[in-house]
Design an enzyme around this catalytic site. Structure first.
Site, PDB file in Angstrom:
ATOM      1  N   ASP A 462       0.984  -1.523   0.119  1.00  0.00           N
ATOM      2  CA  ASP A 462      -0.293   0.015  -0.028  1.00  0.00           C
ATOM      3  C   ASP A 462       0.838   1.061   0.034  1.00  0.00           C
ATOM      4  O   ASP A 462       0.017   1.963  -0.574  1.00  0.00           O
ATOM      5  CB  ASP A 462      -0.756  -0.192   1.656  1.00  0.00           C
ATOM      6  CG  ASP A 462      -0.635  -0.055   2.313  1.00  0.00           C
ATOM      7  OD1 ASP A 462       0.877  -0.770   2.558  1.00  0.00           O
ATOM      8  OD2 ASP A 462      -0.847   0.301   3.592  1.00  0.00           O
ATOM      9  N   ARG A 466       6.243   3.886   5.724  1.00  0.00           N
ATOM     10  CA  ARG A 466       5.552   3.920   7.024  1.00  0.00           C
ATOM     11  C   ARG A 466       5.485   2.355   6.938  1.00  0.00           C
ATOM     12  O   ARG A 466       6.135   1.938   6.783  1.00  0.00           O
ATOM     13  CB  ARG A 466       4.679   4.231   7.121  1.00  0.00           C
ATOM     14  CG  ARG A 466       3.807   4.383   6.621  1.00  0.00           C
ATOM     15  CD  ARG A 466       1.957   4.991   6.859  1.00  0.00           C
ATOM     16  NE  ARG A 466       0.673   3.960   6.301  1.00  0.00           N
ATOM     17  CZ  ARG A 466      -0.162   4.622   5.973  1.00  0.00           C
ATOM     18  NH1 ARG A 466       0.033   6.393   5.516  1.00  0.00           N
ATOM     19  NH2 ARG A 466      -1.196   4.265   5.195  1.00  0.00           N
ATOM     20  N   ASP A 467       5.032   2.377   8.751  1.00  0.00           N
ATOM     21  CA  ASP A 467       5.268   1.522   9.234  1.00  0.00           C
ATOM     22  C   ASP A 467       4.558   0.129   8.516  1.00  0.00           C
ATOM     23  O   ASP A 467       3.499   0.092  10.079  1.00  0.00           O
ATOM     24  CB  ASP A 467       5.722   1.478  10.818  1.00  0.00           C
ATOM     25  CG  ASP A 467       4.220   2.290  11.595  1.00  0.00           C
ATOM     26  OD1 ASP A 467       4.008   2.728  10.724  1.00  0.00           O
ATOM     27  OD2 ASP A 467       3.884   1.916  13.160  1.00  0.00           O
ATOM     28  N   GLU A 468       4.201   0.039   7.822  1.00  0.00           N
ATOM     29  CA  GLU A 468       3.638  -0.348   7.078  1.00  0.00           C
ATOM     30  C   GLU A 468       3.692  -1.720   5.977  1.00  0.00           C
ATOM     31  O   GLU A 468       4.151  -3.277   6.337  1.00  0.00           O
ATOM     32  CB  GLU A 468       2.096  -0.015   6.959  1.00  0.00           C
ATOM     33  CG  GLU A 468       0.809  -0.455   7.127  1.00  0.00           C
ATOM     34  CD  GLU A 468      -0.439   1.018   6.209  1.00  0.00           C
ATOM     35  OE1 GLU A 468      -1.631   0.034   6.045  1.00  0.00           O
ATOM     36  OE2 GLU A 468      -0.270   1.161   7.124  1.00  0.00           O
ATOM     37  N   ASP A 475      -6.047  -2.432  -1.877  1.00  0.00           N
ATOM     38  CA  ASP A 475      -5.146  -1.499  -2.764  1.00  0.00           C
ATOM     39  C   ASP A 475      -4.510  -2.526  -4.564  1.00  0.00           C
ATOM     40  O   ASP A 475      -5.210  -1.822  -5.535  1.00  0.00           O
ATOM     41  CB  ASP A 475      -3.827  -1.084  -2.652  1.00  0.00           C
ATOM     42  CG  ASP A 475      -4.434   0.065  -1.047  1.00  0.00           C
ATOM     43  OD1 ASP A 475      -5.278  -0.750  -0.287  1.00  0.00           O
ATOM     44  OD2 ASP A 475      -3.966   0.618  -1.000  1.00  0.00           O
ATOM     45  N   TRP A 528     -12.104  -5.606  -0.727  1.00  0.00           N
ATOM     46  CA  TRP A 528     -10.982  -6.188  -0.357  1.00  0.00           C
ATOM     47  C   TRP A 528     -11.225  -7.661  -0.051  1.00  0.00           C
ATOM     48  O   TRP A 528      -9.888  -7.931  -1.449  1.00  0.00           O
ATOM     49  CB  TRP A 528     -10.641  -5.357   1.074  1.00  0.00           C
ATOM     50  CG  TRP A 528      -9.690  -4.427   1.568  1.00  0.00           C
ATOM     51  CD1 TRP A 528      -8.534  -4.201   1.793  1.00  0.00           C
ATOM     52  CD2 TRP A 528     -10.063  -2.710   1.345  1.00  0.00           C
ATOM     53  NE1 TRP A 528      -8.463  -2.524   1.505  1.00  0.00           N
ATOM     54  CE2 TRP A 528      -9.572  -1.720   1.457  1.00  0.00           C
ATOM     55  CE3 TRP A 528     -12.004  -2.755   0.690  1.00  0.00           C
ATOM     56  CZ2 TRP A 528      -9.807   0.022   1.252  1.00  0.00           C
ATOM     57  CZ3 TRP A 528     -12.249  -1.396   1.029  1.00  0.00           C
ATOM     58  CH2 TRP A 528     -10.962  -0.094   1.173  1.00  0.00           C
ATOM     59  N   GLU A 739      -1.654   8.671  -1.109  1.00  0.00           N
ATOM     60  CA  GLU A 739      -2.896   8.845  -0.986  1.00  0.00           C
ATOM     61  C   GLU A 739      -4.141   9.543  -0.680  1.00  0.00           C
ATOM     62  O   GLU A 739      -5.565   8.894  -0.498  1.00  0.00           O
ATOM     63  CB  GLU A 739      -2.604   7.754   0.896  1.00  0.00           C
ATOM     64  CG  GLU A 739      -3.731   6.807   1.941  1.00  0.00           C
ATOM     65  CD  GLU A 739      -2.536   6.962   2.767  1.00  0.00           C
ATOM     66  OE1 GLU A 739      -3.199   5.831   3.840  1.00  0.00           O
ATOM     67  OE2 GLU A 739      -1.853   7.216   3.579  1.00  0.00           O
ATOM     68  N   HIS A 760       1.150   6.286  -2.855  1.00  0.00           N
ATOM     69  CA  HIS A 760       0.199   5.038  -2.677  1.00  0.00           C
ATOM     70  C   HIS A 760      -0.747   5.156  -3.762  1.00  0.00           C
ATOM     71  O   HIS A 760      -1.311   5.456  -4.312  1.00  0.00           O
ATOM     72  CB  HIS A 760      -0.582   6.113  -2.019  1.00  0.00           C
ATOM     73  CG  HIS A 760      -1.281   4.873  -0.589  1.00  0.00           C
ATOM     74  ND1 HIS A 760      -0.674   4.521   0.924  1.00  0.00           N
ATOM     75  CD2 HIS A 760      -2.491   4.474  -0.302  1.00  0.00           C
ATOM     76  CE1 HIS A 760      -1.579   4.397   0.965  1.00  0.00           C
ATOM     77  NE2 HIS A 760      -2.583   3.507   0.427  1.00  0.00           N
TER      78      HIS A 760
END
Length: 889
Positions: A462, A466-468, A475, A528, A739, A760
């Site tokens: 995605d 960052r922390d993802e 997506d 999703w 995003e 994103h």
């Protein structure tokens, strides 16, 4: 010579090493001198030698126009063996081509029982349990006695690994073995190391990193999701000229030492102490007397699968465009492009000096370095110098999402030439190109491409900063059709969908992210989880890949049955958690979820996935399933209409996204459809032709407008430059897709701190409309994979020309149109050999249309032509066609 065969592939790839496919599929392309060329027959030979002296298998002449994913018969394949193949084709006139150039594939281990090596790890008490951050090095020496004709390494790891043989890097893949559902599937890689071996003493070394396996993944600080020990599995198989074979494998005879990498994490970066380097550690003659014996671990081989997708590689390099000091006094490099990868740099200083690089996507409105949107991710590289000569460093087991780099320890005026941005992503073949007369739209297309580059790093993430950085299913399904124009995503999504199938819940539910690293108690949001159905169907459409439907059919069916089992009405989905129209602009204050009713979205996608499942059953010849899911689809649509439309056809959910889904998925008809169209038009007028859609509605909005005859409105949306719009981001200097529509506001402030990625790709799904509608390149689901091409460009106000090309499995499809100042219009179309096409040439009533100088309403060089609403429909075979439209001549 009328026909030639070229670009031979096996399982999408050219000359793949180490595949475990029992019945490989062969594809090829044709070149031809004449228009309308079609293959009428083919012949494939497979042999153990490139001279084909004794073919293992010969198809003979097969009367068929198949040239994509031609499945070989189930002859017995030997493990670790190279198979050569070549193809011959017959033209429409029955003339045979010469044999193609020879290609090959090479089998891997084929089954888990072929492995005999041990999993090995650094012993506890060394760089693992008590010092979990430091990366271990593993090595062993061995002798080569004789002339080597072939040598292969088969290797994988729990964690990440890089190999060296006699001091040289093995292969060029990054982040091997890749991120899979490790509990079910761990890929292994195959390397040809014949040229790296030497007579006499040799040495092999491996460096291990945490990676996704045991590092920090997702935003809750969790570690060791799959295991708490980094481990290596490796077998080196050597074949000698005298017929002997030898195997060097990981076992208790290997040794472990401490590497200079003190810390390496996907999110946080890398810390490297050059003073700890051990020169020659992977070369023969190195003194490893102070290294410790490795520990063998009791892991098995059942999870091992050969590499399925293309690996991540270093694809290109970027130089900084600027080096400056911020108002806060910080030294910052600007690479001019929001990219994903890492920085290679050169530095000189004293032993023990430390330099630091921090990475960020944007500057704040004062022009200072901004990292708050990274959340807990540090994205920091620290390097401790060994001192003396110039030192060059590039991290190994981490990647960053960034445009800007803050430098510490390099002095006030570092030389920008000492820094290189290394762009990393899955090495997919580029297939699509789009350009038009508007420079802002061209920048938008650039941003879409770079959004895919940054987020297709082994899994469809995605965001990359960052922390993802997780494989969000929503997506992926929103962007997959756009991605299929930009690059060949067949292997990429084949691998990812197998992980989806592996991580799918026993009841058919689908996790939010694949591979799944989130709370197992929460899963299965509409739009999703529908990736389980939409993604395999899209791969089938774009590549003619029937096997992906065969493999995923049970998973697709399980997802639809999961939905059916929810709640107290099997034809409505009105229970459970849903992300809804995520980040829709019609949301309530302080909410991420748009105003469109979540039950409405869930039931609309229920109907859509059921319709695709029915089509899948038809393709696979599953007649009972086709009938059953056809009936289910009709009942879901009826329930949807009854629940969300009044008896007079009024839509009860008055949002752009609601209208778009009903029209895109063809869930309404008659007066209800007309009222829904009018509602969408009124909503657009109210918003002054700005979108209010979120993740769910945006990918379909322009498509719907073009379908309902409001192409003018679709173009208005495209060309808006104020918030919210695609070009607003461009005017704000974006080089990737954001995003949020207003990630950076008009005053330079930010939308939020905690969820504001500037890379994103979801909203980049507009790229699908640029290719499919503006340029007009589409496939026909009755003859998928561009076997039959549909070309119907829909020009609009704001563009004077547009062109796109797509390298399909058959060859290049191209569509290019241009408006003349005198009101004329030209369209050039290229269709590859062994494909056909229907071309709709836009032309007003009364206009004259010529192809190659001949009127379409007279004797023409095309197969057939007839007037249709809005132009002329022309049926053609392969070739290059130029249509000229003029008024009243």
């Amino acid at each position: 010579m009328s026909v030639q065969v070229y670009d031979l592939r096996c399982e999408y790839r050219r000359q793949p090493l180490g595949i475990d496919v029992r019945r490989p599929r062969i594809s090829w392309k044709l070149s031809a001198d004449e228009r309308g060329e079609l293959q009428t027959a083919y012949r494939i030979q497979v042999a153990a030698d490139d001279g084909f002296a004794s073919p293992i298998w010969d198809s003979g002449k097969v009367e068929s126009d198949e040239s994509v994913h031609v499945e070989l018969p189930a002859f017995i394949l030997e493990r670790r063996k190279r198979y050569y193949f070549r193809v011959q084709a017959w033209s429409r006139a029955g003339e045979p081509s010469p044999w193609s150039e020879t290609s090959f594939w090479e089998t891997g281990m084929l089954e888990s029982s072929a492995w005999t090596a041990n999993w090995i790890a650094a012993p506890k008490g060394s760089p693992d349990a008590e010092e979990p951050e430091q990366c271990p090095m593993l090595r062993r020496g061995f002798a080569v006695d004789g002339e080597v004709t072939s040598a292969r390494i088969y290797a994988t790891a729990r964690g990440l690994y890089e190999l060296e043989l006699n001091g040289r890097r093995v292969g060029d893949a990054c982040f091997a073995p890749g991120w899979t559902s490790y509990g079910s599937r761990i890929q292994y890689q195959t390397y040809d190391v014949t040229e790296l071996l030497q007579s006499g003493e040799n040495a092999i070394g491996a460096l291990l990193g945490n990676g996704w396996y045991k590092g920090n993944i997702a935003w809750k600080g969790q570690r060791n999701i799959y295991g708490d020990r980094r481990a290596l599995l490796l077998e080196l198989h050597i074949a000698y000229a005298d017929g002997r074979t030898e195997r060097i494998a990981t076992d208790a005879g290997w040794k472990a030492g401490h590497s200079p990498i003190l810390m390496s994490e996907i999110y946080h970066g890398e810390t490297y102490d050059a003073r700890l380097e051990r020169p020659g550690w992977s070369s023969p003659g190195f003194d490893d007397g102070d290294w410790e014996a490795v520990e063998t671990l009791a892991y098995g081989y059942d999870e091992l699968v050969a590499q399925e997708n293309d690996p991540v590689r270093s694809i290109q390099e970027l130089a900084p465009i600027d080096s400056f000091t911020t108002p806060a006094g910080e030294v910052v490099l600007d690479f001019g492009q929001n990219m994903v990868g890492r920085v290679r740099f050169t530095v000189q200083g004293e032993a023990g000096d430390e330099v630091m690089l921090e990475h960020a996507e944007v500057l704040d409105r004062e022009g200072n370095f901004y990292t708050e949107n990274l959340r807990a991710a540090k994205q920091t590289v620290r390097y401790i110098l060994k001192g003396g000569e110039k030192e060059t460093f590039e991290p190994r087991f981490t990647f960053q999402g960034f445009r800007y780099v803050r430098l510490t320890g390099f002095g006030p005026s570092p030389n920008a030439a000492d820094f290189v941005g290394v762009v990393l992503h899955t090495d997919m073949d580029r297939t699509g190109r789009f350009a038009c007369s508007d420079p802002l739209v061209n920048q938008l297309q650039h941003n879409i491409e770079w959004g895919q580059k940054g987020n297709f790093l082994d899994v469809p993430t995605d965001c990359p900063q960052r922390d993802e950085r997780c494989g969000w299913t929503g997506d992926a399904q929103m962007f997959i059709r756009t991605a299929a124009y930009l690059t060949n995503i067949g292997p990429f999504f084949t691998k990812w969908l197998r992980d989806l199938r592996a991580d799918q819940m026993p009841d058919g539910g689908v996790p939010f992210v694949i591979p799944d690293v989130l709370d197992p108690e929460v899963h299965s949001s509409s739009a999703w989880g529908d990736a389980a159905v939409i993604c395999p169907w899209t791969i089938y459409l774009c590549y003619g890949d029937k096997r992906i439907l065969e493999e995923q059919h049970d998973s697709m069916k399980a997802w639809v049955e999961y939905i059916r089992a929810q709640g107290d009405d099997e034809y409505l989905w009105n229970t459970g958690f849903h992300y809804g129209d995520w980040l829709g602009l019609d949301s309530k204050p302080d909410s991420y979820v748009g105003a469109t009713d979540r039950d409405y979205i869930a039931t609309a996608f229920y109907a859509y996935s059921t319709s695709l499942l029915r089509k899948t059953a038809e393709v696979l010849g599953k007649e009972e399933d086709a009938a059953a899911y056809g009936a289910l689809y009709e009942r879901v649509v009826a329930a949807f209409r009854n629940e969300f439309f009044t008896p007079t056809g009024r839509l009860s959910v008055p949002t752009q996204t609601a209208a778009v889904l009903a029209l895109m998925f063809e869930l309404v008809e008659g007066e209800a459809r007309e009222r829904t169209i009018r509602k969408l038009e009124s909503l657009l007028e109210e918003s002054k032709y700005h979108l209010t859609t979120g993740f769910v509605g945006t990918p379909y909005l322009n498509h719907v407008l073009s379908r309902i005859g409001r192409n003018d409105a679709a173009y208005k949306l495209l060309f808006q430059q104020d918030y919210p719009s695609w070009l607003y981001q461009v005017t704000k200097g974006a080089t990737t897709i954001w995003e949020h529509w207003d990630g950076i506001k008009e005053d330079g402030s930010f939308w939020s701190k905690d969820m504001n990625s500037f890379n994103h790709y979801a909203y980049g799904a507009i790229g699908d409309w640029l290719y499919r509608v503006v340029a007009g390149i589409d496939t026909d689901e009755s003859r998928p994979g561009y076997k039959h091409v549909r070309v119907r460009p829909q020009p609009g106000e704001g563009l004077t020309w547009a062109e796109a090309s797509l390298e399909t499995m058959y060859g290049e499809v191209r569509s290019a149109w241009r408006k003349g100042e005198d009101g004329s219009f030209t369209l050039e179309v290229t269709i590859p050999p062994n494909a056909t096409a229907d071309i709709v040439v836009p032309a007003p009533e009364g206009a004259t249309v010529r192809e190659s100088g001949e009127r379409l309403d007279g004797a023409s060089g095309v197969a057939s032509a007839q007037p249709v609403d809005g132009g002329w429909l022309v049926a053609v075979g392969s070739g290059v066609y130029r249509f000229e439209v003029s008024q009243n001549q």
